[in-house]
Design an enzyme around this catalytic site. Sequence first.
Site, PDB file in Angstrom:
ATOM      1  N   HIS A   1      -6.544  31.018  85.069  1.00 18.49           N
ATOM      2  CA  HIS A   1      -6.066  32.400  85.129  1.00 18.49           C
ATOM      3  C   HIS A   1      -4.561  32.486  84.896  1.00 18.49           C
ATOM      4  O   HIS A   1      -4.023  33.579  84.706  1.00 18.49           O
ATOM      5  CB  HIS A   1      -6.473  33.081  86.446  1.00 18.49           C
ATOM      6  CG  HIS A   1      -5.694  32.692  87.655  1.00 18.49           C
ATOM      7  ND1 HIS A   1      -6.114  31.728  88.540  1.00 18.49           N
ATOM      8  CD2 HIS A   1      -4.515  33.150  88.154  1.00 18.49           C
ATOM      9  CE1 HIS A   1      -5.248  31.625  89.527  1.00 18.49           C
ATOM     10  NE2 HIS A   1      -4.257  32.471  89.316  1.00 18.49           N
TER      11      HIS A   1
ATOM     12  N   ASP B   1     -11.229  26.526  88.361  1.00 12.50           N
ATOM     13  CA  ASP B   1     -10.049  27.185  87.794  1.00 12.50           C
ATOM     14  C   ASP B   1      -8.948  26.161  87.500  1.00 12.50           C
ATOM     15  O   ASP B   1      -7.905  26.132  88.143  1.00 12.50           O
ATOM     16  CB  ASP B   1      -9.562  28.244  88.784  1.00 12.50           C
ATOM     17  CG  ASP B   1      -8.598  29.245  88.164  1.00 12.50           C
ATOM     18  OD1 ASP B   1      -8.274  29.093  86.966  1.00 12.50           O
ATOM     19  OD2 ASP B   1      -8.166  30.170  88.877  1.00 12.50           O
TER      20      ASP B   1
ATOM     21  N   SER C   1      -0.326  30.068  92.648  1.00 15.35           N
ATOM     22  CA  SER C   1      -1.410  29.626  91.769  1.00 15.35           C
ATOM     23  C   SER C   1      -0.921  28.495  90.882  1.00 15.35           C
ATOM     24  O   SER C   1       0.133  28.593  90.257  1.00 15.35           O
ATOM     25  CB  SER C   1      -1.890  30.784  90.889  1.00 15.35           C
ATOM     26  OG  SER C   1      -2.566  31.746  91.653  1.00 15.35           O
TER      27      SER C   1
END
EC number: 3.4.21.-
Length: 239
Positions: A75, A113, A193
């Site tokens: 992402h 991810d 992230s």
Amino acid sequence: MNKNIVIKSMAALAILTSVTGINAAVVEETQQIANAEKNVTQVKDTNNFPYNGVVSFKDATGFVIGKNTIITNKHVSKDYKVGDRITAHPNGDKGNGGIYKIKSISDYPGDEDISVMNIEEQAVERGPKGFNFNENVQAFNFAKDAKVDDKIKVIGYPLPAQNSFKQFESTGTIKRIKDNILNFDAYIEPGNSGSPVLNSNNEVIGVVYGGIGKIGSEYNGAVYFTPQIKDFIQKHIEQ
């Protein structure tokens, strides 16, 4: 006096002084107290390991796993394409090590991810140490394994614009490992992230993908590096 009352009182004072400009030092002190409550510390020197292995993107984090090779999240990498220029080095200051072009982006084929990014070794804009990416960073090694209650740290760039791309470290413990998912209670925020989850030997256990930004939360998540995931990453490390 109750510590929470003290923190809330100082936070209110900080809001007042930020408007009036009376005392900027109070604001900084309040932030330091709040961070201490979360077991978060600002990294002052990113030239040493493990901090020189953690790189910044415009709104997230990544870390070096080998020659010209960075791990982050899908992402995060979806906002980039081959040929884009990134400030892929510690502390988010382009003068620290140059600006580099992305050479390839490889997303993990499963639902996890994870994205592996390879960059050009020579900077398109020069930093004070020269053009070579690998002279400004140090790669992490994989941890053999991990277990519940192990102590961990998360290093990254939370709220990068608000924090002027300063690097922070938070500490906590592993709360759960199930298949490819690792849950931990170290405090994280947007911008974390792609941060590495490290053990006490500064070996990488996994990569942060999300959390709820709550002190003591046991639901912050990372992709746990299983043998299959390690194999995928290893195949995409530039030789």
